[in-house]
Scaffold this active site. Structure first.
Site, PDB file in Angstrom:
ATOM      1  N   TYR A  18      23.905  65.285 118.679  1.00  0.00           N
ATOM      2  CA  TYR A  18      25.106  65.004 119.464  1.00  0.00           C
ATOM      3  C   TYR A  18      24.888  63.684 120.187  1.00  0.00           C
ATOM      4  O   TYR A  18      23.797  63.427 120.711  1.00  0.00           O
ATOM      5  CB  TYR A  18      25.320  66.125 120.490  1.00  0.00           C
ATOM      6  CG  TYR A  18      26.455  65.872 121.466  1.00  0.00           C
ATOM      7  CD1 TYR A  18      27.726  66.385 121.210  1.00  0.00           C
ATOM      8  CD2 TYR A  18      26.259  65.111 122.626  1.00  0.00           C
ATOM      9  CE1 TYR A  18      28.770  66.156 122.089  1.00  0.00           C
ATOM     10  CE2 TYR A  18      27.307  64.871 123.499  1.00  0.00           C
ATOM     11  CZ  TYR A  18      28.556  65.398 123.237  1.00  0.00           C
ATOM     12  OH  TYR A  18      29.593  65.159 124.102  1.00  0.00           O
ATOM     13  N   GLU A  41      32.641  60.113 121.458  1.00  0.00           N
ATOM     14  CA  GLU A  41      31.860  61.338 121.246  1.00  0.00           C
ATOM     15  C   GLU A  41      31.648  61.590 119.763  1.00  0.00           C
ATOM     16  O   GLU A  41      32.609  61.651 118.996  1.00  0.00           O
ATOM     17  CB  GLU A  41      32.578  62.546 121.862  1.00  0.00           C
ATOM     18  CG  GLU A  41      31.719  63.807 121.796  1.00  0.00           C
ATOM     19  CD  GLU A  41      32.453  65.049 122.268  1.00  0.00           C
ATOM     20  OE1 GLU A  41      33.571  65.320 121.790  1.00  0.00           O
ATOM     21  OE2 GLU A  41      31.901  65.760 123.129  1.00  0.00           O
TER      22      GLU A  41
END
Ligand code: GDP
Ligand code: MN
Length: 427
Positions: A146, A235
Site C-alpha cells: 500500500y 492512493e
C-alpha cells in the site's frame, strides 16, 4: 425499542458532529477522477501500471479486450468509490473487479456493469452509476503493498504512508496491525529524496534490491505527481511486486484540491459529474454550498462556520439535519429560492430551519427570498426562521406582513428546539 434506537443513533450522531463535524463534509472539497484517468496521470509521471484501456459499451469493451493478445485481463467498474472489488451491482452482479480469460467474458460483464449502479461500503445504499469500465492486463502479484501521499494535519506536511499489508482496507490494517504502517513526513520544499524512499522500500521488504529501487522511484514520482498537480490524495492500493519482477500500481485513486482548479485545467477537465449528487451539482451553479446528509430537517444558513454550528445545535437537541447548506455572503433572492427548491427536493425533509446571521448578507434579502419561495413553491412543511444582524427589523416586518405561517425566533437554541419538535410532529 424503536424509540431507544432512534435516540441512540441520534446521540451518536450528535457526539460525532460535536467532535469532528458531520462526517460527510470532509471530502467534498476535492475533485476525484476515474481510475483509468488516474493511471494516465501515473504513466505521465513515469510510474508503472499494467496496460489498460477504457470502454463505455459492451462492444467497445470486447474490442478492447482483444488487444491484449489473448492474455488474461481484469475488467474494473469505473465508479468513483473505493471497495469496488467487494461491492455489488443493483442488478445482482457481485464484484466491480473481475479477473477474466476471454473477450467474450469481458463483453458479458461489461454489459452487466455499464448502466448499472455499483454499491460499495463507500457509496451508501443508493450506489453509483457505472458508465465505463477499464480493461487492464492481469498481473500476478507476488505481494501486495500500500502507498499513499496525503496532507497530514499533525505535522502540517505531506506524508507518505506505506505498508506491506496492501490489497485490503488500510483502515483495517491501522486498527489490527498499526506497526505495519510506515509514515514519513515530506519536506515540501525539498520533496522526497531517493535515499529516504529507498529506506522505506527496504523496510517494506521488497524481495530484491532491483524491486526495492523500482519501489523507491515509484514513491519519488508519486510525490512529484502529488506536488505538481495540487493533489490532496494519491492512493495506490495495491502497489504490487509481480512474479516476473516488476513494481506496478494495480489501482489508483487521485484527489485534487478544488482551490487549485484555476491552474490545473487539464485535471479538472476530467471531472465526471455523473458520479456526483445531481442536487449538489445544481447547487454549485448557484454558488450554494450544498451537501446532503441523512436527516429530516432542511437547513439554510449563511457561512460555513454557522452552518456547522447549526448542525451541531440541531443534533444536540435530538434532531437530524437533512443537509449542510451555506448560501454564502452574496446570495440574492433567486439563490435563496433555489436553496428552498433543493431542500424540498428531498422527500425526507419534515421541517425547514433558516438560520441567518446578517453581516454582509442582509436579513431583508433573505426574508424576501423566503417569502417568494414559500409562495411559489407552495410550502407545506413548517418553516422555522432565525434572523439576526443587518436589516433584521426590516426582515421581521416583511415576514410578519407576509401573513405566512413562519415561526420566527431570536434565540438559536430555542429556534433549533422548535425545528426539531416540528420535524418530529410532522412524521
Ligand atoms: P477496489 O476494490 O476499488 O480497491 O479495486 P482494486 O482495483 O484495488 O481491485 C480489487 C482487488 O483486485 C485488488 O486489491 C487486487 O487484489 C485485485 N486485482 C486487481 N487487479 C488485479 C490483477 O491484475 N491481478 C490480480 N491477480 N488481482 C488483481
Ligand atoms: Mn484498491
Amino acid at each position: 425499542m424503536r424509540a431507544y434506537n432512534v435516540f441512540r443513533s441520534q446521540a451518536a450522531l450528535a457526539g460525532r458532529m460535536v467532535r469532528n463535524g458531520p462526517a460527510s463534509l470532509t471530502q467534498k472539497r476535492f475533485l476525484s477522477i476515474h481510475e483509468y484517468r488516474s493511471m494516465e496521470q501515473l504513466n505521465k509521471h513515469g510510474i508503472n501500471t499494467p496496460k489498460f484501456l477504457p470502454a463505455t459499451s459492451a462492444d467497445e469493451a470486447f474490442a478492447a479486450a482483444k488487444k491484449f493478445d489473448g492474455k488474461p485481463v481484469v475488467i474494473k467498474a469505473q465508479v468513483l468509490a473505493g471497495g469496488r472489488g467487494k461491492g455489488h451491482f443493483d442488478n445482482g452482479l457481485q464484484g466491480g473487479v473481475h479477473l477474466v480469460k476471454t473477450p467474450e467474458e469481458v463483453r458479458d460483464l461489461a454489459q452487466k456493469m455499464i448502466g448499472s449502479k455499483l454499491i460499495t461500503k463507500q457509496t451508501g445504499e443508493a450506489g453509483r452509476i457505472c458508465n465505463a469500465v477499464m480493461i487492464a492486463e492481469a498481473r500476478a502479484p507476488a505481494h501486495e503493498y500500500y502507498a499513499a501521499i496525503l496532507n497530514d494535519r499533525v505535522t502540517q506536511l505531506p506524508i507518505l504512508i506505506a505498508s506491506n499489508q496492501g490489497g485490503m482496507s488500510i483502515e483495517d490494517v491501522a486498527k489490527e496491525n498499526p506497526d505495519a504502517i510506515i509514515t514519513t513526513p515530506i519536506d515540501y520544499t525539498k520533496g522526497l529524496d531517493l535515499k529516504t524512499a529507498q529506506e522505506i522500500a527496504h523496510k517494506l521488504g521488497f524481495s530484491s534490491e532491483k524491486l526495492e529501487k523500482q519501489a523507491a522511484e515509484t514513491f519519488v514520482n508519486l510525490y512529484k505527481l502529488f506536488d505538481e498537480k495540487d493533489a490532496t490524495q494519491v492512493e495506490i492500493n495495491p502497489l504490487v511486486e509481480t512474479k516476473d519482477g516488476q513494481v506496478l500500481c494495480l489501482d489508483a485513486k487521485l484527489g485534487f484540491d478544488e482551490n487549485a482548479e484555476f491552474r490545473q485545467k487539464e485535471v479538472f477537465d476530467l471531472r465526471d459529474i455523473s458520479q456526483e449528487d445531481p442536487s449538489e451539482v445544481e447547487a454549485g451553479k448557484y454558488g450554494l454550498n450544498f451537501i446532503k446528509l441523512d436527516g429530516n430537517i432542511g437547513c439554510l444558513v449563511n457561512g460555513a462556520g454557522l452552518a456547522m454550528a447549526t448542525l451541531d445545535v440541531l443534533s444536540l437537541n435530538g434532531g437530524k439535519p437533512a443537509n449542510f447548506l451555506d448560501v454564502g455572503g452574496g446570495a440574492n433572492a433567486a439563490a435563496v429560492k433555489k436553496a428552498f427548491e433543493l431542500l424540498l427536493g428531498s422527500k425526507d425533509v419534515r421541517a425547514i430551519f433558516v438560520n441567518i446571521f446578517g453581516g454582509i448578507m442582509r436579513c431583508d434579502v433573505i426574508a424576501e427570498g423566503i417569502i417568494q419561495a414559500t409562495k411559489e413553491l407552495d410550502l407545506k412543511i413548517p418553516l422555522v426562521v432565525r434572523l439576526q444582524g443587518t436589516k433584521e427589523a426590516e426582515a421581521k416586518k416583511l415576514i410578519k406582513e407576509s401573513n405566512l405561517k413562519i415561526f420566527a425566533f431570536d434565540n438559536l437554541d430555542e429556534a433549533a428546539k422548535a425545528a426539531v419538535d416540528k420535524a418530529h410532529t410532522q412524521q
